[in-house]
Design an enzyme around this catalytic site. Sequence first.
Site, short mmCIF file in Angstrom:
data_model
loop_
_atom_site.label_atom_id
_atom_site.label_comp_id
_atom_site.label_asym_id
_atom_site.label_seq_id
_atom_site.Cartn_x
_atom_site.Cartn_y
_atom_site.Cartn_z
N SER A 68 -22.71 9.06 -17.60
CA SER A 68 -22.36 8.67 -16.24
C SER A 68 -21.59 6.92 -16.79
O SER A 68 -19.94 7.74 -17.21
CB SER A 68 -24.12 7.80 -15.74
OG SER A 68 -23.73 7.15 -14.71
N ASP A 286 -18.82 6.04 -10.25
CA ASP A 286 -19.03 5.81 -11.63
C ASP A 286 -18.70 6.70 -12.10
O ASP A 286 -18.24 8.01 -11.69
CB ASP A 286 -20.70 5.19 -12.31
CG ASP A 286 -21.34 6.77 -11.62
OD1 ASP A 286 -21.49 7.63 -10.81
OD2 ASP A 286 -22.94 7.01 -12.32
N GLU A 382 -30.47 1.75 -4.55
CA GLU A 382 -30.40 1.03 -5.46
C GLU A 382 -29.62 0.17 -5.13
O GLU A 382 -28.10 -0.09 -4.92
CB GLU A 382 -30.86 1.01 -6.77
CG GLU A 382 -31.92 2.08 -7.52
CD GLU A 382 -32.26 2.18 -8.79
OE1 GLU A 382 -33.27 1.91 -9.46
OE2 GLU A 382 -31.20 2.61 -9.20
N ALA A 383 -29.83 -1.62 -6.16
CA ALA A 383 -28.42 -2.17 -5.73
C ALA A 383 -26.97 -1.70 -6.53
O ALA A 383 -26.48 -1.68 -5.50
CB ALA A 383 -28.96 -3.90 -6.58
N ARG A 509 -40.17 -8.29 -16.03
CA ARG A 509 -40.75 -6.96 -16.03
C ARG A 509 -40.05 -5.95 -17.12
O ARG A 509 -38.36 -6.49 -17.52
CB ARG A 509 -40.48 -5.87 -15.13
CG ARG A 509 -38.73 -5.35 -14.39
CD ARG A 509 -39.02 -3.90 -13.60
NE ARG A 509 -38.60 -2.73 -13.94
CZ ARG A 509 -37.43 -2.72 -14.53
NH1 ARG A 509 -35.95 -3.74 -14.46
NH2 ARG A 509 -37.51 -1.60 -15.15
N SER A 511 -37.49 -3.70 -19.18
CA SER A 511 -36.34 -2.39 -18.61
C SER A 511 -36.53 -1.44 -19.25
O SER A 511 -37.67 -0.78 -20.12
CB SER A 511 -35.43 -2.95 -19.49
OG SER A 511 -33.95 -1.98 -19.70
N GLY A 512 -36.45 -0.30 -18.28
CA GLY A 512 -36.66 0.84 -18.72
C GLY A 512 -35.99 2.05 -19.45
O GLY A 512 -36.36 2.44 -20.16
N THR A 513 -34.52 0.83 -19.34
CA THR A 513 -33.34 1.25 -20.22
C THR A 513 -32.84 1.09 -21.08
O THR A 513 -31.94 1.28 -22.54
CB THR A 513 -32.48 1.49 -19.14
OG1 THR A 513 -31.85 0.41 -19.19
CG2 THR A 513 -32.89 3.09 -18.07
N ARG A 518 -36.48 -8.40 -18.14
CA ARG A 518 -35.17 -8.41 -17.11
C ARG A 518 -36.40 -9.32 -16.42
O ARG A 518 -37.03 -9.47 -15.77
CB ARG A 518 -34.83 -7.29 -16.09
CG ARG A 518 -33.43 -5.96 -16.79
CD ARG A 518 -32.80 -5.82 -15.67
NE ARG A 518 -32.59 -4.58 -16.13
CZ ARG A 518 -32.01 -3.76 -17.41
NH1 ARG A 518 -30.98 -5.17 -17.74
NH2 ARG A 518 -31.07 -2.65 -17.71
C1 LIG Z 1 -31.93 -4.11 -12.51
C2 LIG Z 1 -31.52 -2.75 -12.74
O1 LIG Z 1 -30.26 -2.25 -12.60
N1 LIG Z 1 -32.38 -1.42 -13.66
C3 LIG Z 1 -30.62 -0.37 -13.01
C4 LIG Z 1 -31.56 -0.15 -14.56
O2 LIG Z 1 -32.96 0.26 -15.34
P1 LIG Z 1 -34.07 -0.33 -15.83
O3 LIG Z 1 -35.09 -0.59 -15.95
O4 LIG Z 1 -34.02 -1.76 -15.42
O5 LIG Z 1 -32.76 -1.26 -17.46
O6 LIG Z 1 -31.55 0.97 -15.01
C5 LIG Z 1 -30.94 2.34 -14.20
C6 LIG Z 1 -31.04 3.82 -15.05
O7 LIG Z 1 -29.68 4.30 -14.30
C7 LIG Z 1 -31.53 2.04 -13.13
O8 LIG Z 1 -32.21 3.43 -12.11
C8 LIG Z 1 -31.59 0.68 -12.62
O9 LIG Z 1 -31.26 0.01 -11.19
MG LIG Z 2 -24.36 7.96 -12.76
#
Ligand SMILES: CC(=O)N[C@H]1[C@@H](OP(=O)(O)O)O[C@H](CO)[C@@H](O)[C@@H]1O
Ligand SMILES: [Mg+2]
Length: 546
Positions: A68, A286, A382-383, A509, A511-513, A518
């Site tokens: 991506s 993207d 998503e934003a 919260r 972050s999951g990534t 955040r």
């Molecule tokens: C605030 C924010 O933009 N969070 C992103 C980011 O997730 P986090 O869990 O916040 O790291 O990556 C995700 C995967 O690409 C996307 O779905 C999400 O919108």
């Molecule tokens: Mg993508």
Amino acid sequence: MSHDQAVKEASAKHPTPAELVGKFQYGTAGFRMKAKILDSVVYRVGLLASLRSRKLNGQTIGVMITASHNPPEDNGVKLVDPMGEMLEGSWEKYATQLANADSDEHLVQVYNELVKTLKVNLDAPARVIFARDTRASGSRLVECLNDALTATKAEVTDYRILTTPQLHYLVRCVNTKGTQEEYGEVSEKGYYEKLAAAFKQAMEHTKGQGHLTVDCANGVGGPKLRELLKYLPSPADGGLDIKVVNDDVHKPETLNHQCGADFVKTNQRAPPSSKAGPGDRCCSLDGDADRIVYYFQDEKNVFRLLDGDRIATLAASFIAELARQSGLMDKLTVGVVQTAYANGASTTYIQKNLGLQIVCTPTGVKHLHHAATRFDVGVYFEANGHGTVVFSPSALKSIHTHQPQSPAQADALTTLMALTDLINQTVGDALSDMLLVEVILAHKGFSCAEWLQTYTDLPNRLVRVEVADRNLFTTVEGTAERQLATPAGAQKDIEKVVAKYKDGRSFARASGTEDAVRVYAEASTRAEAEDLAAAVAQIVRKYGAK
Ligand SMILES: CC(=O)N[C@H]1[C@@H](OP(=O)(O)O)O[C@H](CO)[C@@H](O)[C@@H]1O
Ligand SMILES: [Mg+2]
């Protein structure tokens, strides 16, 4: 050769670097990391694709090789389920287990345990289709994937280079072929033809206005958009006047570099190479073309972003309007799905001005998509610009069987019908979303400035806080991540601070990534939003002290 032996022998060609065993995790976006350490992971994802297809009696599973918006040296891999959705959540852990097996023997053992616990019939057919984005590492990773699919005797089709949403489209087409839900022709050409026909129908009573510059992040979106344009009417025929920029896929180092949707959203500015003048309509995709954001410079040369929240409000208002105009409003509930990161002003606008329902889900497209399917028409974005609109089977039936009572109703119904084909129902799709936005702007006669004026965003700030262990930060179930459950006391402290600000809203919260927490904050002025974010970040630091 036995199945086990074939899996083991092919695995020996793709060893896992010892230091990485135990570190792989199938996350929201599948596996994503430096391409050079991905070979064994892709091989093992191939094994899982075959298992999943066999478990589903030979329904076709998709494998997409892409990273991506990540830098060019990264790559990734993810699975696509039969209806074009992301892999069912409960299977993500099996991908993780396979990826972390520490030897060829161990891998065969994990594989066989999965066969047993999941009751997979190894005699059932396995069917897998796959594609990749334009990254240089893609062709090598395809070989790893092919080794797994050969070892497990899957029937395969290599669609070579595609956008992520194109692969999702194809997966759904294959699996619905010959059924009542037939989604489209199973080919890349079929994708363009479906979109182009729907676009023409949606534009029947209007025509494209001004020109649009599309920044393709130097990724796969570039060549695919150029291809799509061949199927669309020319500007002289009322079509779109599109200028394609950043579509060089032959200089790998330029991918997502200083351009693309993620750059624009994160930096809140146009790509430095942009030549657009005030008022010029621009958008950025993207690297794998599943995200899109719009933007322009206002008359004072200030950069203005029209992100996922804006696309969601635009789409929801237009679809609700069409439902009303065609006489279908009482048969179609249009709802919007957002996350806690959606600007509060967009939420208020949707509820108060548009009178539509809203659901807030945890972050991650799969949560939004799932919630959207519960509405007749569910709009989610998503934003960051990833999103789409999903129509339920009963909504589609209502739309296709409705008898319009007047020419005006008939026109609205034709447009609504066209949208059900124009919008990619499987996943967020930058090319399809772009056509959707263009159709709506043309119908409403909106410039970007008019689109922006529909409501005013609350000033906001997103901060990334590094802590010793982000897993200490957990949220209360059912609050869509807007309240912390742990560390004990943190949520109370946050609420005390928030109460001091007019229109204040803030949450933290994990972050999951990324390895971070955040913090998001909103308030009535920019200075207050900054202050509030800083204060909440401080609380997070205190509770998460290293
Ligand atoms: C605030 C924010 O933009 N969070 C992103 C980011 O997730 P986090 O869990 O916040 O790291 O990556 C995700 C995967 O690409 C996307 O779905 C999400 O919108
Ligand atoms: Mg993508």
